[in-house]
Motif scaffolding. Structure first.
Motif, PDB file in Angstrom:
ATOM      1  N   THR A   1       0.864  -1.172   0.000  1.00  0.00           N
ATOM      2  CA  THR A   1       0.000   0.000   0.000  1.00  0.00           C
ATOM      3  C   THR A   1       0.903   1.225   0.000  1.00  0.00           C
ATOM      4  O   THR A   1       1.950   1.228   0.669  1.00  0.00           O
ATOM      5  N   ILE A   2       0.512   2.257  -0.747  1.00  0.00           N
ATOM      6  CA  ILE A   2       1.277   3.502  -0.789  1.00  0.00           C
ATOM      7  C   ILE A   2       0.527   4.575  -0.019  1.00  0.00           C
ATOM      8  O   ILE A   2      -0.690   4.726  -0.174  1.00  0.00           O
ATOM      9  N   ILE A   3       1.262   5.327   0.806  1.00  0.00           N
ATOM     10  CA  ILE A   3       0.725   6.517   1.470  1.00  0.00           C
ATOM     11  C   ILE A   3       1.534   7.697   0.965  1.00  0.00           C
ATOM     12  O   ILE A   3       2.773   7.692   1.050  1.00  0.00           O
ATOM     13  N   HIS A   4       0.850   8.719   0.443  1.00  0.00           N
ATOM     14  CA  HIS A   4       1.575   9.836  -0.152  1.00  0.00           C
ATOM     15  C   HIS A   4       0.892  11.158   0.156  1.00  0.00           C
ATOM     16  O   HIS A   4      -0.335  11.228   0.266  1.00  0.00           O
ATOM     17  N   GLY A   5       1.702  12.196   0.298  1.00  0.00           N
ATOM     18  CA  GLY A   5       1.173  13.523   0.559  1.00  0.00           C
ATOM     19  C   GLY A   5       0.631  14.175  -0.699  1.00  0.00           C
ATOM     20  O   GLY A   5       1.254  14.121  -1.759  1.00  0.00           O
ATOM     21  N   GLY A   6      -0.515  14.802  -0.580  1.00  0.00           N
ATOM     22  CA  GLY A   6      -1.135  15.465  -1.724  1.00  0.00           C
ATOM     23  C   GLY A   6      -0.354  16.656  -2.221  1.00  0.00           C
ATOM     24  O   GLY A   6      -0.511  17.069  -3.374  1.00  0.00           O
ATOM     25  N   LYS A   7       0.486  17.225  -1.349  1.00  0.00           N
ATOM     26  CA  LYS A   7       1.297  18.384  -1.739  1.00  0.00           C
ATOM     27  C   LYS A   7       2.789  18.090  -1.584  1.00  0.00           C
ATOM     28  O   LYS A   7       3.574  18.963  -1.220  1.00  0.00           O
ATOM     29  N   ASP A   8       3.162  16.853  -1.886  1.00  0.00           N
ATOM     30  CA  ASP A   8       4.574  16.457  -1.802  1.00  0.00           C
ATOM     31  C   ASP A   8       5.376  17.279  -2.801  1.00  0.00           C
ATOM     32  O   ASP A   8       5.143  17.218  -4.013  1.00  0.00           O
ATOM     33  N   GLU A   9       6.341  18.054  -2.287  1.00  0.00           N
ATOM     34  CA  GLU A   9       7.132  18.947  -3.130  1.00  0.00           C
ATOM     35  C   GLU A   9       8.366  18.267  -3.715  1.00  0.00           C
ATOM     36  O   GLU A   9       8.983  18.790  -4.646  1.00  0.00           O
ATOM     37  N   LEU A  10       8.750  17.108  -3.199  1.00  0.00           N
ATOM     38  CA  LEU A  10       9.920  16.390  -3.693  1.00  0.00           C
ATOM     39  C   LEU A  10       9.562  15.250  -4.639  1.00  0.00           C
ATOM     40  O   LEU A  10      10.290  14.961  -5.589  1.00  0.00           O
ATOM     41  N   VAL A  11       8.464  14.586  -4.334  1.00  0.00           N
ATOM     42  CA  VAL A  11       7.983  13.483  -5.167  1.00  0.00           C
ATOM     43  C   VAL A  11       6.542  13.809  -5.552  1.00  0.00           C
ATOM     44  O   VAL A  11       5.609  13.539  -4.784  1.00  0.00           O
ATOM     45  N   PRO A  12       6.332  14.440  -6.711  1.00  0.00           N
ATOM     46  CA  PRO A  12       4.988  14.883  -7.086  1.00  0.00           C
ATOM     47  C   PRO A  12       3.966  13.750  -7.059  1.00  0.00           C
ATOM     48  O   PRO A  12       4.257  12.627  -7.497  1.00  0.00           O
ATOM     49  N   LEU A  13       2.799  14.055  -6.532  1.00  0.00           N
ATOM     50  CA  LEU A  13       1.743  13.059  -6.424  1.00  0.00           C
ATOM     51  C   LEU A  13       1.431  12.424  -7.774  1.00  0.00           C
ATOM     52  O   LEU A  13       1.176  11.218  -7.858  1.00  0.00           O
TER      53      LEU A  13
END
Length: 200
Positions: free
Chosen positions: A147-159
């Motif tokens: 499962t992946i958890i990711h930030g909607g405003k990730d500035e280093l790894v774009p969503l």
């Protein structure tokens, strides 16, 4: 509940490792990988600490090694290859001490890259890839049970990059709205997401 800080044998020397044991009611082993060693990543990273504390509260033995060259771990950064060996060595040390417990793998950023590789080598019940740096490292096929958890405003790894990868792999993606790469002021949301994932 007990906390151990050890230097265990690894392929490039000693590996500094913190183990938090919830006690007799333990339900599994959680092996947790920290961010990039050359960019300040350590087992004390706040995201890694949040993951460890959350999984410990759920009954997992939380195992956090420092990759080679970090803290009191011997050796030098090895572009992900040696770091996979370090995690496997940590698991080989812990598993016989807690036999028959299922394994959960969790990794943050570069640590997600490492854990995705380990998920193809070990039989993990769950693999949680947090902020996987798919634009910086070659992830290849996603590990089973991931499962992946990711930030909607990730500035280093774009969503968008992570969405493309997850859709191509057919893997579940949980987006934390408003969260940047390091989940500033969003650690409580990360904790709640982990609880929901692990109690399914």
């Amino acid at each position: 509940m007990k906390r151990y800080k050890l230097r265990i044998d690894g392929p490039s020397g000693k590996i500094e490792t913190v183990i938090n044991d919830p006690g007799p009611e333990r339900i599994g082993i959680a092996l947790i990988a920290h961010p990039h060693p050359l960019h300040g990543g350590t087992l004390d990273n706040k995201v890694v600490q949040t993951v460890a504390d959350t999984l410990l509260s759920l009954g997992y033995v939380a195992v956090r090694p420092n990759f080679r060259g970090v803290g009191m771990s011997d050796g030098d950064y090895d572009h992900g290859e040696g770091e996979v060996e370090d995690m496997l060595a940590a698991y080989a040390f812990v598993q016989p001490r807690y036999p028959d417990l299922p394994l959960l793998l969790a990794g943050f950023s570069f640590g997600a890259h490492v854990q995705n590789q380990i998920g193809h080598k070990l039989n993990a019940q769950q693999v949680v890839l947090i902020g996987p740096a798919v634009n910086m490292f070659e992830f290849g096929d996603v590990a089973p049970n991931a499962t992946i958890i990711h930030g909607g405003k990730d500035e280093l790894v774009p969503l968008e990059v992570v969405q493309t990868w997850s859709e191509a792999q057919g893997v579940k993606l949980v987006v934390l709205e408003g969260a940047d790469h390091f989940f500033h002021r969003k650690l409580s949301q990360l904790k709640q997401t982990l609880v929901e994932l692990c109690q399914c």
